[in-house]
Enzyme design. Structure first.
Site, PDB file in Angstrom:
ATOM      1  CG  HIS A  29      -1.815  -1.169   1.334  1.00 26.68           C
ATOM      2  ND1 HIS A  29      -1.357  -2.433   1.659  1.00 26.68           N
ATOM      3  CD2 HIS A  29      -3.156  -1.280   1.149  1.00 26.68           C
ATOM      4  CE1 HIS A  29      -2.383  -3.273   1.677  1.00 26.68           C
ATOM      5  NE2 HIS A  29      -3.479  -2.595   1.364  1.00 26.68           N
ATOM      6  N   GLY A 117      -3.131  -3.747  11.887  1.00 24.83           N
ATOM      7  CA  GLY A 117      -3.550  -4.213  10.566  1.00 24.83           C
ATOM      8  C   GLY A 117      -5.059  -4.257  10.515  1.00 24.83           C
ATOM      9  CG  HIS A 264      -6.020   1.730  -0.399  1.00 24.03           C
ATOM     10  ND1 HIS A 264      -5.860   2.318   0.826  1.00 24.03           N
ATOM     11  CD2 HIS A 264      -6.353   0.430  -0.157  1.00 24.03           C
ATOM     12  CE1 HIS A 264      -6.086   1.411   1.776  1.00 24.03           C
ATOM     13  NE2 HIS A 264      -6.390   0.255   1.199  1.00 24.03           N
ATOM     14  CD  GLU A 418     -19.343  -6.646  25.607  1.00 23.10           C
ATOM     15  OE1 GLU A 418     -20.310  -7.007  26.301  1.00 23.10           O
ATOM     16  OE2 GLU A 418     -19.436  -5.800  24.681  1.00 23.10           O
ATOM     17  CG  HIS A 480     -27.182 -13.600  27.766  1.00 25.91           C
ATOM     18  ND1 HIS A 480     -27.982 -13.049  26.797  1.00 25.91           N
ATOM     19  CD2 HIS A 480     -26.823 -12.581  28.599  1.00 25.91           C
ATOM     20  CE1 HIS A 480     -28.112 -11.746  27.041  1.00 25.91           C
ATOM     21  NE2 HIS A 480     -27.414 -11.440  28.109  1.00 25.91           N
TER      22      HIS A 480
END
Length: 685
Positions: A29, A117, A264, A418, A480
């Site tokens: 890139h 990344g 890109h 989370e 859950h």
């Protein structure tokens, strides 16, 4: 601040090195390095505090390239400033076994702080690094001794800003008023699909201001070096907010394709490279050329950085004279060593002790070890009362101005974040002075799978306190109840997944998790009470698998983890009394650790000649490595009281006995039964 033609030459050198490396690799890139070369040069040459001869100097500024696809930008910088990257390493970009892989990896390349990344992870790591710096400074700095005062800088792109993880982490950073964090947004309006107007038109600056960030815009990021420097300087002056610099750049600056998505992720064509080099004053027939005056400019800054470290060493020596205990503790932490004798704080149990949920056993351990492990810092993703992750009397990590705690506090309120928490844990660990943990339900560790994967890849010691580990959580039902979660993370290389069956196994899990410097751990813990088992001891548990109940002349081995081990123990009685079958019981709380044991030991636990049945209220995937037959749950769970749910799926002594009888009957006529440990392909490998 003062810039000259040599600064422009250095910037163009970075651009040309990125072009040459990606062309030579026929992959990579080039666009982002070409666009961000000016801000990278200004940051490293005028602001960053670092010493290439000692990339691990504690008080260095941290740099995180969140848009890691632009890694040739960072590799070029590391080479120019004298880190252990030669010009040949740049030529080996993206080649097998090089130290210049396709995205930055912390354990491959000196000077890389975190593995980036996957977009959004890096800026979230940077939040963790900034929290770690603030906490370490509040803990160790004394009047006249600012031994820790570094900044964390991060570059990020439009992709990072779109990923939800960055929103989680940056929202928390704003709440925490992390004035030591400065991020630079490469606002080039390009992603892989083209112009960002096809999908990303929000007002990012307003969003970050709403998070509580200081923001500044530099309109001419391609050449306004003074403007870039002024923006960074202003951000350094803001002490109570993290900062975001909106830097408007041209992707692939100087290329025929500048400003388009075509530059890109693909190397430039040969004719484009020639015109580019001619434009920048380089010989179009030469590659990987660095003018000596650029080396001289960068090496001068590197020498100044080495001198700053020497000054810091002198300061730290005086600090050590006055604050001997603190200095010794800081040195120990950087080595990753734990205090001598800390393990004596781990609780021990006997079968006479009452049945307790393993999440409560985990809380007991945290309450025992927090004083002997001062580097232990962590929290919960808004489930403190369920995860039981907060010790008595803990002080929250909060901005002092809020009155809710202070930066010396060791308990972090991550909020309902989370994934952000996972990446922040990685940043906390990477800083080098903190041993981090985070709590959530086991099922929602899956929300953070990207961060957990990078923990393993980066060889980071981070601990997940993952409670509510099965259908035993009951009434909350299938949304859950984890089914596939353990199989998923057990498949992840260099990741320990623990599912302890009682108190001693829980202590064993924490012992191995805390002493394994280069491996993350997920400790899966029950909501329901578990009895303390006969035959369970820490010394056995730390091997990852062991014989809990031996029986001479056994007809079958029941192999289990966590809350099903005690049911298997009860099934032994059922088998003996009603079916005249002798059964052994094996507990394997951690596959990863058990697999690392010598083969002779593993065969002593799961020997030839005896058929085996695994029992776990999860997906059976993976259990074929250890047992001949598997009893698990290859469907979603159900809502109801936990005992009723276990009964529905026949995870009872009677249900296990029924399947054990079937196992014995099926295998009784098979001669020379071989343990799955002895599989043929393992011998070949």
């Amino acid at each position: 601040m003062g810039f000259s033609d040599v600064d422009t030459l250095a910037i163009n050198t970075i651009r040309v090195l990125a072009v040459d490396a990606t062309f030579h690799a026929n992959s990579g890139h080039p666009g982002a390095p070409m666009g961000m070369a000016p801000v990278a040069h200004v940051l490293f040459n005028k602001f960053m505090k670092f010493n290439p001869k000692n990339p691990k100097w504690l008080n260095r500024d941290r740099f995180v390239l969140s848009n890691g696809h632009g890694c040739m930008l960072q590799y070029a910088l590391l080479h120019l400033y004298g880190y252990a990257l030669s010009i040949d390493d740049l030529k080996a970009f993206r080649h097998v076994d090089s130290i210049t892989p396709g995205h930055p990896e912390a354990h491959d390349t000196p000077g890389i702080e975190v593995t980036t990344g996957p977009l959004g992870q890096g800026i979230s790591n940077a939040v963790g690094l900034a929290i770690a710096q603030a906490h370490t400074a509040a803990t160790f700095n004394k009047p006249g001794f600012d031994v820790v005062d570094n900044y964390t800088y991060s570059f990020l792109g439009d992709g990072c800003l779109q990923e939800g993880i960055s929103s989680e982490a940056c929202s928390l950073a704003g709440h925490l008023q992390l004035g030591n964090l400065i991020a630079v947004w490469d606002d080039n309006h390009i992603t892989i699909d083209g112009d960002t107007n096809v999908s990303f038109t929000e007002d990012v600056i307003k969003r970050y201001e709403a998070y509580g960030w200081h923001t500044v815009t530099v309109e001419k990021g391609d050449d306004d070096l003074e403007g870039i420097a002024a923006a960074i300087k202003k951000c350094q002056e803001i002490k109570d907010k993290p900062s975001l610099i909106q830097l408007k750049t041209t992707i692939g600056f100087g290329s025929k394709q500048e400003g388009t998505h075509g530059v890109h992720g693909s190397p430039l064509k040969a004719d484009d490279i020639k015109q580019l080099k001619t434009k920048f004053g380089f010989n179009p027939e030469q590659s990987f050329v660095v003018p000596q005056e650029v080396y001289d400019l960068c090496h001068k800054v590197a020498a100044e950085g080495a001198a700053k470290e020497e000054e810091w060493n002198a300061l730290f020596a005086k600090y050590g004279e006055q604050y001997k205990t603190e200095a010794a503790d800081l040195i120990r932490r950087q080595k990753g060593d734990l205090p001598e004798g800390w393990e004596k704080a781990l609780p021990l149990y006997t079968p006479a002790d009452p049945a307790v949920a393993s999440r409560k056993l985990s809380e007991n351990i945290i309450n025992k070890i927090y004083e002997v492990l001062p580097e232990l810092v962590g929290g919960s993703a808004d489930l403190t009362g369920s995860n039981l992750t907060r010790w008595k009397g803990a002080v929250d990590f909060q901005p002092p101005s809020t009155g809710l705690g202070d930066y010396s506090g060791r308990y972090i309120r991550f909020g309902v974040r989370e994934h952000g928490m996972g990446a922040i844990l990685n940043g906390l660990a990477a800083y080098g002075t903190i041993l981090p943990y985070g709590g959530t339900f086991l099922n929602f560790v899956s929300y953070a799978a990207g961060a957990v994967r990078l923990s393993a890849l980066s060889q980071i010691r981070a601990i997940w306190v993952a409670t509510h580990d099965s259908i035993g959580l009951g009434e909350d039902g299938p949304t859950h109840q984890p089914i596939e979660t353990l199989a998923h993370f057990r498949a992840l290389p260099n990741c320990m997944v623990w599912r302890p069956a009682d108190g001693n196994e829980t202590s064993a899990a924490y012992y191995v998790a805390l002493t394994s410097k280069h491996t993350p751990s997920i400790i899966a813990l029950s909501r329901q009470n578990l009895p303390q088992l006969e035959g369970s001891v820490i010394d056995k548990g730390i091997k990852g698998g062991y014989v809990l109940h031996e029986q001479e002349g056994a007809d079958v081995t029941l192999v289990s983890t966590g809350s099903e081990v005690c049911i298997c123990v009860d099934a032994v009685k059922e088998l003996a009394e009603k079916h005249n079958i002798k059964a052994r019981v094996v507990s394997i709380p951690c596959f990863e650790v058990f697999d690392a044991q010598p083969k002779d030991y593993r065969l002593s636990v799961l020997p030839d000649g005896i058929p085996s049945l695994s029992v776990e209220v999860m997906s059976t995937m993976g259990w074929e490595r250890y047992t001949h037959e598997q009893f698990g749950l290859n469907r979603f769970g159900a809502s109801g009281a936990y005992l009723d749910v276990y009964k529905k799926f026949e995870f009872t002594p009677e249900g296990i006995a029924k399947r054990a009888v079937a196992t014995v009957n099926f295998w009784k006529d098979v001669p020379n039964i071989r343990s799955p440990i002895n599989r043929a392909f393992e011998q070949i490998i």
